[in-house]
Design a protein around this motif. Sequence first.
Motif, PDB file in Angstrom:
ATOM      1  N   THR B  13      -0.134  12.959 -42.573  1.00  0.00           N
ATOM      2  CA  THR B  13       0.419  14.058 -41.804  1.00  0.00           C
ATOM      3  C   THR B  13       1.383  13.516 -40.761  1.00  0.00           C
ATOM      4  OG1 THR B  13      -0.178  16.086 -40.612  1.00  0.00           O
ATOM      5  CG2 THR B  13      -1.353  14.084 -40.002  1.00  0.00           C
ATOM      6  N   GLU B  14       2.059  14.411 -40.097  1.00  0.00           N
ATOM      7  CA  GLU B  14       3.027  14.009 -39.085  1.00  0.00           C
ATOM      8  C   GLU B  14       2.478  14.247 -37.683  1.00  0.00           C
ATOM      9  OE1 GLU B  14       7.151  14.622 -41.629  1.00  0.00           O
ATOM     10  OE2 GLU B  14       6.723  15.932 -39.920  1.00  0.00           O
ATOM     11  N   THR B  15       2.962  13.471 -36.752  1.00  0.00           N
ATOM     12  CA  THR B  15       2.574  13.620 -35.353  1.00  0.00           C
ATOM     13  C   THR B  15       2.811  15.051 -34.887  1.00  0.00           C
ATOM     14  OG1 THR B  15       3.073  11.311 -34.871  1.00  0.00           O
ATOM     15  CG2 THR B  15       3.035  12.824 -33.014  1.00  0.00           C
ATOM     16  N   THR B  17       1.043  17.729 -35.730  1.00  0.00           N
ATOM     17  CA  THR B  17       0.503  18.767 -36.614  1.00  0.00           C
ATOM     18  C   THR B  17      -1.010  18.852 -36.475  1.00  0.00           C
ATOM     19  OG1 THR B  17       0.298  17.233 -38.456  1.00  0.00           O
ATOM     20  CG2 THR B  17       2.360  18.452 -38.272  1.00  0.00           C
ATOM     21  N   THR B  82      -1.976  12.486 -33.409  1.00  0.00           N
ATOM     22  CA  THR B  82      -1.175  11.391 -32.872  1.00  0.00           C
ATOM     23  C   THR B  82      -1.377  10.146 -33.731  1.00  0.00           C
ATOM     24  OG1 THR B  82      -2.900  10.531 -31.424  1.00  0.00           O
ATOM     25  CG2 THR B  82      -1.526  12.297 -30.537  1.00  0.00           C
ATOM     26  N   SER B  83      -0.452   9.210 -33.616  1.00  0.00           N
ATOM     27  CA  SER B  83      -0.549   8.000 -34.449  1.00  0.00           C
ATOM     28  C   SER B  83      -1.817   7.210 -34.157  1.00  0.00           C
ATOM     29  CB  SER B  83       0.688   7.130 -34.245  1.00  0.00           C
ATOM     30  OG  SER B  83       0.819   6.770 -32.880  1.00  0.00           O
ATOM     31  N   THR B  86      -4.757   7.707 -36.506  1.00  0.00           N
ATOM     32  CA  THR B  86      -4.790   7.115 -37.840  1.00  0.00           C
ATOM     33  C   THR B  86      -6.053   6.277 -37.957  1.00  0.00           C
ATOM     34  OG1 THR B  86      -2.395   7.078 -38.130  1.00  0.00           O
ATOM     35  CG2 THR B  86      -3.671   5.446 -39.370  1.00  0.00           C
ATOM     36  N   VAL B 113      -1.389   9.221 -39.700  1.00  0.00           N
ATOM     37  CA  VAL B 113      -0.518  10.078 -38.905  1.00  0.00           C
ATOM     38  C   VAL B 113       0.798   9.334 -38.672  1.00  0.00           C
ATOM     39  CG1 VAL B 113      -0.251  11.419 -36.793  1.00  0.00           C
ATOM     40  CG2 VAL B 113      -2.538  11.071 -37.765  1.00  0.00           C
ATOM     41  N   LEU B 114       1.862   9.880 -39.214  1.00  0.00           N
ATOM     42  CA  LEU B 114       3.176   9.209 -39.129  1.00  0.00           C
ATOM     43  C   LEU B 114       3.947   9.617 -37.887  1.00  0.00           C
ATOM     44  CD1 LEU B 114       4.204   9.593 -42.874  1.00  0.00           C
ATOM     45  CD2 LEU B 114       3.117   7.624 -41.764  1.00  0.00           C
TER      46      LEU B 114
END
Lengths: 112, 114
Positions: B13-15, B17, B82-83, B86, B113-114
């Motif tokens: 997922t993306e930061t 979200t 947030t990253s 991860t 988390v990207l």
Amino acid sequence: GESVGLHLPTLSVQEGDNSIINCAYSNSASDYFIWYKQESGKGPQFIIDIRSNMDKRQGQRVTVLLNKTVKHLSLQIAATQPGDSAVYFCAESFGSNYKLTFGKGTLLTVNP
Amino acid sequence: DAGITQSPRHKVTETGTPVTLRCHQTENHRYMYWYRQDPGHGLRLIHYSYGVKDTDKGEVSDGYSVSRSKTEDFLLTLESATSSQTSVYFCAISFQGTSTDTQYFGPGTRLTVL
């Protein structure tokens, strides 16, 4: 992805040898201890447990020893097999606290 | 895996979200736990539940929330990923929740988390 085995103490043994994995626990009031085995990509798997009123407990090919004087726990695996290769964690809990505190783990590698 | 399933098993997922991870058990155990596992840190407790709608924080609860609307399901939500979140997330269950009660773990969810 990065393996949970990186940066861990490691133990390498030959197939058929006995293995001893050690754990120093932190709380002198801890009264219950568990050993878990974790293979790559899987969740921790229960191996054996021991209560503080005991100093030794045996399972199938595994023995756990507890030395409360020096707060030390060990897991002995007899006749180690390649399938025993994994990360081994100890965990402790105390009193009415049902939360487990985990050690960092030891990576066991069994060479054929 | 002691009748425990986790979904999804992998997620990217993306930061920023929201993300929800699900733990489902078939054993009717009262206690359920969420852990994260990171290299160098071992397993750390995020939140736990001692019954339907009864939850409490663990040692690394910031940025996470949980819900338990029925015995068999325990949800972990990252409101805004947030990253640093991860990680590999494990759910665990125990029957009584006493100090001598074994916890059994699910297969884990790997979250990136990207």
